[in-house]
Design an enzyme around this catalytic site. Structure first.
Site, PDB file in Angstrom:
ATOM      1  NE  ARG A   1      49.837  12.281  47.194  1.00 22.07           N
ATOM      2  CZ  ARG A   1      51.022  12.873  47.325  1.00 22.07           C
ATOM      3  NH1 ARG A   1      51.501  13.663  46.392  1.00 22.07           N
ATOM      4  NH2 ARG A   1      51.752  12.688  48.404  1.00 22.07           N
ATOM      5  N   GLY A   2      48.577  15.177  49.542  1.00 22.74           N
ATOM      6  CA  GLY A   2      49.682  15.600  50.395  1.00 22.74           C
ATOM      7  C   GLY A   2      49.156  16.653  51.366  1.00 22.74           C
ATOM      8  CB  ALA A   3      49.509  17.011  55.033  1.00 20.21           C
TER       9      ALA A   3
ATOM     10  CG  ASP B   1      48.950  12.847  55.806  1.00 20.82           C
ATOM     11  OD1 ASP B   1      49.885  12.094  55.511  1.00 20.82           O
ATOM     12  OD2 ASP B   1      48.269  13.451  54.956  1.00 20.82           O
TER      13      ASP B   1
ATOM     14  CG  ASN C   1      53.422   9.871  56.566  1.00 26.01           C
ATOM     15  OD1 ASN C   1      52.949  10.849  55.976  1.00 26.01           O
ATOM     16  ND2 ASN C   1      54.419   9.168  56.056  1.00 26.01           N
ATOM     17  CE  LYS C   2      49.273   7.590  51.576  1.00 23.01           C
ATOM     18  NZ  LYS C   2      47.798   7.543  51.485  1.00 23.01           N
TER      19      LYS C   2
END
Ligand code: MRU
Length: 362
Positions: free
Chosen positions: A53-55, A243, A253-254
């Site tokens: 995960r994570g952009a 993101d 973003n989150k």
């Protein structure tokens, strides 16, 4: 600092085993389990379930995913293009928000076009090389972001951060967390407040794990405590990742990032976003047009595998939110710092760059 601690590679291609290796982030911090990913379906599952995960990491993983999907293809050139498109569509359907995944897929498609001029086997090798290349690009970007961000911090800084933006999300040192690492090495960091980051707890599980490895002092807080930390004058800045950043400087973003930005404005605390230029999407003018992933009910109706809500409750579970540019003090990239971002400054900062990203001859 021990080289191993700053050289975490949560994703890499293993030539000997001929497969992708990923650190299974669903298992952290309880156990460090490495998965061997050999098929496109396994990769899709790893992305959907947030094992990876994570952009920036999604951008890297999807390049390897294309190769995993195409490597056993045995047909002719026209069929190759069709098959490549089918694989690209499957990966594109995994998670909609992080732009890195889509820009990688565009690059893979560009590589695929060369099948008119080279043979299929050669193009397959180039697709694997694309994964390796994107990985090293992101490593370099992360180091530059960390330095650029640390340059704008001052001594004794107390930082609130959200979600996970370390090596686990972006290779290298990460983005926002990389800045924290670099600032700590320079002796600037007094303390980090880590938002737990509901519902999947990337902050509580992953950011704390990374900060602990690095020996950086932190305290874990529930997401709702962050504005109170600001009100009590216990934090000097908010530092988060992204993101997708669009033309006017709005940031996806989150989930929970927007409320942090609102609170930071209320308390006159700088709100800083750190992201590589690969997380910019100049095809979209404003944040409202960014596709926001909605995830399943059980992520919020269950906790630690136990029901916490009555049966059949309706949920709304967006994984990301949009922070308008007007709430953002600065965006830090590998190229420098965009203060008070707007569409002119973003265009200036990014112009000319993305063409290099589409250089497909590797
Ligand atoms: O759902 P996730 O864990 O993939 O969300 C990740 C984030 O929101 C990060 O803040 C973002 O990708 C930046 S990572 C450097």
């Amino acid at each position: 600092m021990d080289e191993e601690l700053i050289n975490l590679k949560p994703v890499y291609w293993d030539d000997e085993k001929d497969c992708l290796i990923i650190l299974d982030q669903r298992k952290l911090p309880r156990s460090e389990e490495w998965l061997e990913i050999r098929t496109l379906s396994e990769l899709e599952d790893a992305i959907r379930s947030l094992a990876i995960r994570g952009a920036p990491l999604l951008g890297i993983a999807s390049a390897y995913g294309v190769y995993l999907g195409i490597r056993d293809y045995k047909g002719d050139e026209p069929g190759f293009k069709k098959e490549l498109n089918r694989i690209i569509s499957r990966i594109a359907a995994t998670r909609p928000t992080a732009i890195n995944l889509f820009s990688t897929l565009r690059r893979a498609q560009e590589v695929g076009r060369f099948v008119d001029r080279f043979d299929v086997e050669y193009i397959k090798i180039k697709l694997l090389a694309l994964g390796n290349r994107i990985l090293s690009e992101e490593e370099e970007r992360s180091c530059a972001i960390s330095r650029n961000g640390a340059d704008i911090l001052e001594a004794n800084v107390r930082i609130i951060t959200h979600c996970n933006t370390g090596a686990l999300a972006a290779v290298g040192l990460g983005t926002a967390l990389g800045i924290i690492y670099e600032a700590y090495q320079r002796g600037y960091v007094e303390e980090v407040f880590v938002d737990e980051t509901r519902p999947l707890l990337q902050g509580a599980r992953l950011t704390t794990w990374e900060l602990k490895r690095w020996g950086i002092p932190f305290r874990l807080i529930v997401d709702g405590a962050a504005p109170y930390v600001m009100q009590k004058n216990m934090a000097d800045i908010v530092l988060v990742g992204a993101d997708r950043i669009v033309r006017n400087g709005d940031v996806a973003n989150k989930i929970g990032t927007y409320s942090l930005a609102v609170a930071a404005k209320r308390h006159r605390i700088p709100f800083i976003v750190a992201a590589p230029t690969s997380s910019f999407d100049l095809s979209i003018l404003e944040g409202a047009d960014i596709p926001i992933e909605e995830r399943s009910d059980d992520e919020i109706t269950r906790f630690c595998e136990k029901e916490v809500a009555p049966e059949d409750v309706k949920t709304f579970n967006p994984a990301f939110d949009i922070t308008p540019a007007e709430l953002i003090t600065a965006i830090v990239t590998e190229r420098g710092v965009i203060e008070n971002p707007d569409k002119y400054k973003i265009a200036d900062h990014i112009s000319g760059s993305l063409s290099a990203d589409y250089d497909v001859l590797l």
